[in-house]
Design a protein around this motif. Structure first.
Motif, short mmCIF file in Angstrom:
data_model
loop_
_atom_site.label_atom_id
_atom_site.label_comp_id
_atom_site.label_asym_id
_atom_site.label_seq_id
_atom_site.Cartn_x
_atom_site.Cartn_y
_atom_site.Cartn_z
N THR A 1 19.00 61.76 -58.57
CA THR A 1 18.58 60.38 -58.76
C THR A 1 18.78 59.54 -57.51
OG1 THR A 1 19.33 60.61 -61.06
CG2 THR A 1 18.78 58.40 -60.31
N GLY A 2 17.72 58.83 -57.11
CA GLY A 2 17.80 57.88 -56.00
C GLY A 2 17.76 56.46 -56.53
N THR A 3 18.85 55.72 -56.38
CA THR A 3 18.96 54.39 -57.00
C THR A 3 18.79 53.24 -56.01
OG1 THR A 3 21.37 54.50 -56.72
CG2 THR A 3 20.46 55.23 -58.84
N ASP A 4 18.68 53.55 -54.74
CA ASP A 4 18.34 52.56 -53.71
C ASP A 4 17.78 53.36 -52.54
OD1 ASP A 4 20.53 53.61 -52.22
OD2 ASP A 4 21.88 52.08 -53.02
N VAL B 1 14.76 51.56 -57.01
CA VAL B 1 15.85 50.59 -56.94
C VAL B 1 16.31 50.28 -58.35
CG1 VAL B 1 16.46 48.22 -56.35
CG2 VAL B 1 15.14 49.58 -54.75
N HIS B 2 17.58 50.55 -58.59
CA HIS B 2 18.22 50.31 -59.88
C HIS B 2 18.22 48.81 -60.17
CE1 HIS B 2 21.43 50.27 -62.91
NE2 HIS B 2 21.30 51.59 -62.99
N PRO B 3 18.11 48.42 -61.45
CA PRO B 3 18.12 46.98 -61.76
C PRO B 3 19.36 46.24 -61.29
CG PRO B 3 18.29 48.32 -63.77
CD PRO B 3 17.88 49.23 -62.66
N HIS B 4 20.49 46.94 -61.15
CA HIS B 4 21.69 46.28 -60.63
C HIS B 4 21.45 45.73 -59.22
CE1 HIS B 4 23.71 47.50 -64.13
NE2 HIS B 4 24.43 48.51 -63.68
N ASP B 5 20.57 46.40 -58.45
CA ASP B 5 20.31 46.00 -57.07
C ASP B 5 18.97 45.32 -56.90
OD1 ASP B 5 22.73 47.11 -56.03
OD2 ASP B 5 21.85 49.11 -56.19
N ALA B 6 18.39 44.86 -58.00
CA ALA B 6 17.05 44.31 -57.96
C ALA B 6 16.93 43.08 -57.07
CB ALA B 6 16.58 43.97 -59.37
N SER B 7 18.01 42.34 -56.89
CA SER B 7 17.96 41.13 -56.07
C SER B 7 17.64 41.45 -54.61
CB SER B 7 19.29 40.37 -56.15
OG SER B 7 20.36 41.17 -55.69
N ALA C 1 9.45 42.69 -49.62
CA ALA C 1 8.23 43.37 -49.15
C ALA C 1 8.56 44.52 -48.20
CB ALA C 1 7.32 42.36 -48.46
N GLU C 2 9.57 44.36 -47.37
CA GLU C 2 9.95 45.42 -46.44
C GLU C 2 10.44 46.66 -47.20
OE1 GLU C 2 13.05 46.21 -42.71
OE2 GLU C 2 12.97 44.25 -43.70
N LEU C 3 11.25 46.43 -48.23
CA LEU C 3 11.74 47.54 -49.04
C LEU C 3 10.58 48.24 -49.75
CD1 LEU C 3 14.49 48.82 -49.68
CD2 LEU C 3 14.63 47.32 -51.68
N SER D 1 22.03 41.75 -61.27
CA SER D 1 20.96 40.96 -60.69
C SER D 1 20.38 40.09 -61.80
CB SER D 1 19.86 41.85 -60.11
OG SER D 1 20.29 42.52 -58.94
N SER D 2 19.84 38.94 -61.44
CA SER D 2 19.29 38.05 -62.45
C SER D 2 18.13 38.73 -63.18
CB SER D 2 18.80 36.76 -61.81
OG SER D 2 17.64 36.99 -61.04
N ARG D 3 17.85 38.27 -64.39
CA ARG D 3 16.76 38.86 -65.16
C ARG D 3 15.43 38.68 -64.44
NH1 ARG D 3 18.11 38.13 -71.65
NH2 ARG D 3 20.24 38.95 -71.53
N SER D 4 15.24 37.55 -63.81
CA SER D 4 13.98 37.33 -63.10
C SER D 4 13.84 38.28 -61.92
CB SER D 4 13.89 35.88 -62.62
OG SER D 4 14.95 35.57 -61.74
N ASP D 5 14.95 38.55 -61.20
CA ASP D 5 14.90 39.51 -60.08
C ASP D 5 14.66 40.92 -60.60
OD1 ASP D 5 15.20 37.72 -58.02
OD2 ASP D 5 17.38 37.99 -57.83
N GLN D 6 15.27 41.26 -61.72
CA GLN D 6 15.06 42.58 -62.30
C GLN D 6 13.59 42.78 -62.67
OE1 GLN D 6 17.86 44.05 -65.30
NE2 GLN D 6 19.28 42.41 -64.73
N GLU D 7 13.01 41.79 -63.31
CA GLU D 7 11.61 41.91 -63.72
C GLU D 7 10.69 41.98 -62.50
OE1 GLU D 7 10.58 38.93 -66.57
OE2 GLU D 7 12.25 39.44 -67.91
N ARG D 8 11.01 41.22 -61.47
CA ARG D 8 10.20 41.24 -60.25
C ARG D 8 10.23 42.61 -59.59
NH1 ARG D 8 11.76 40.31 -54.99
NH2 ARG D 8 13.85 39.73 -55.74
N ALA D 9 11.43 43.20 -59.46
CA ALA D 9 11.56 44.51 -58.82
C ALA D 9 10.93 45.61 -59.68
CB ALA D 9 13.04 44.81 -58.57
N PHE D 10 11.11 45.50 -60.99
CA PHE D 10 10.53 46.51 -61.87
C PHE D 10 9.01 46.45 -61.85
CE2 PHE D 10 9.85 48.06 -66.44
CZ PHE D 10 9.84 49.39 -66.05
N GLU D 11 8.47 45.23 -61.86
CA GLU D 11 7.02 45.06 -61.80
C GLU D 11 6.45 45.70 -60.54
OE1 GLU D 11 3.52 43.33 -63.65
OE2 GLU D 11 5.59 43.06 -64.31
#
Length: 288
Positions: A59-62, A85-91, A95-97, A125-135
């Motif tokens: 598993t690669g989480t970041d 990127v795991h939701p814990h690190d979603a913040s 774009a570079e990542l 990470s905040s819920r909004s950051d999690q949703e942004r990274a997951f999207e």
């Protein structure tokens, strides 16, 4: 599984924990880049082979750990990698990542986008950051055609909403380490998702509800994993030194799941391996 190094097998497990599965297994979630494996990874992988755990998804989480997972998959036969990127690190998502991951997905040994998803339990990470990274990672899965390796805790409703809007665009998805309710399980199955089960089912405090649910998971949607070094089964017949979980203990989890599904260990081993090989498009053949 054959390590590309010439290290000899070093079975330091207590005899009561030296299991061997009746058919080759695929551990779909092994955090082998964790620092606890730095000193004895060769021995850990030899013990996995001795237990008939023939293929592992690292598993690669970041970005850093995803690159490490790719390196391990290049060094050891039978290992493959995920990258996300795991939701814990979603913040940290930017774009570079996103560009870096898009490039990384060209590596042949990467078999899934993730670990990614939503964790509304800890909210590191905040819920909004999690949703942004997951999207964004849903978009990467759609672009690359890779399946998704998903983390979800206390976010079943929102997860279902987001996956529903993307379901026609992504190929396959597995909810790794499923611990949710019956309603959540059925919602995921309705979306034609796969389910990964861990040693959580061996925990009489938290996992007892899963024992009533496992029969509801179709064989062609069920996969097994350790999530090592985490989630050491609580009902092992002997104590594990240091309490670090490892892939060699996967046959014990399979035994527990098979018991609650009312089927043989061999049948469960064969079906979960076939399902994992098809899901991750594994081409290397496991050895007995």
């Amino acid at each position: 599984m054959k390590a590309r190094s010439d290290s000899l097998s070093d079975n330091t497990l207590p005899e009561a924990l030296q299991f061997r599965a009746p058919a080759p297994l695929v551990d779909i979630g092994a955090n082998l880049t964790h620092a606890s494996f730095f000193e004895d990874l060769d021995a850990v992988l030899h013990r996995a082979r001795d237990a008939n755990v023939s293929q592992l998804i690292v598993t690669g989480t970041d970005l850093e750990h995803a690159r490490q997972a790719v390196t391990l998959s290049q060094q050891y036969v039978g290992l493959h990698a995920t990258a996300g990127v795991h939701p814990h690190d979603a913040s940290r998502w930017n774009a570079e990542l996103e560009r870096a991951f898009h490039t990384l997905y060209r590596e042949a040994n990467i078999v899934a986008v993730g670990e990614c998803g939503l964790d509304f339990n800890r909210n590191f990470s905040s819920r909004s950051d999690q949703e942004r990274a997951f999207e964004a990672q849903l978009g990467l899965a759609a672009q690359t055609g890779l399946p998704l390796f998903i983390h979800e805790r206390d976010a079943g409703s929102r997860m279902r909403e987001m996956l529903t809007s993307w379901r026609d665009e992504i190929s396959q998805a597995v909810i790794h380490c499923f611990t949710g309710s019956r309603e959540t399980l059925y919602n995921y199955l309705d979306l034609d998702l796969h389910i990964g089960l861990t040693g959580w089912i061996c925990d009489e405090r938290r996992g007892h509800h899963l024992r009533e649910l496992v029969k509801a998971i179709p064989a062609d949607r069920l996969m097994v994993e350790t999530d090592c070094p985490y989630l050491l089964p609580r009902n092992l017949p002997a104590k594990m030194k240091g309490r670090r979980h490892e892939p060699a203990l996967l046959p014990w989890i399979v035994r527990e799941i098979a018991h609650w599904r009312g089927e043989s260990e061999q049948r469960l081993a064969q079906s979960t391996t076939a399902t994992a090989q098809a899901f991750f498009r594994l081409t290397d053949t496991p050895e007995e």
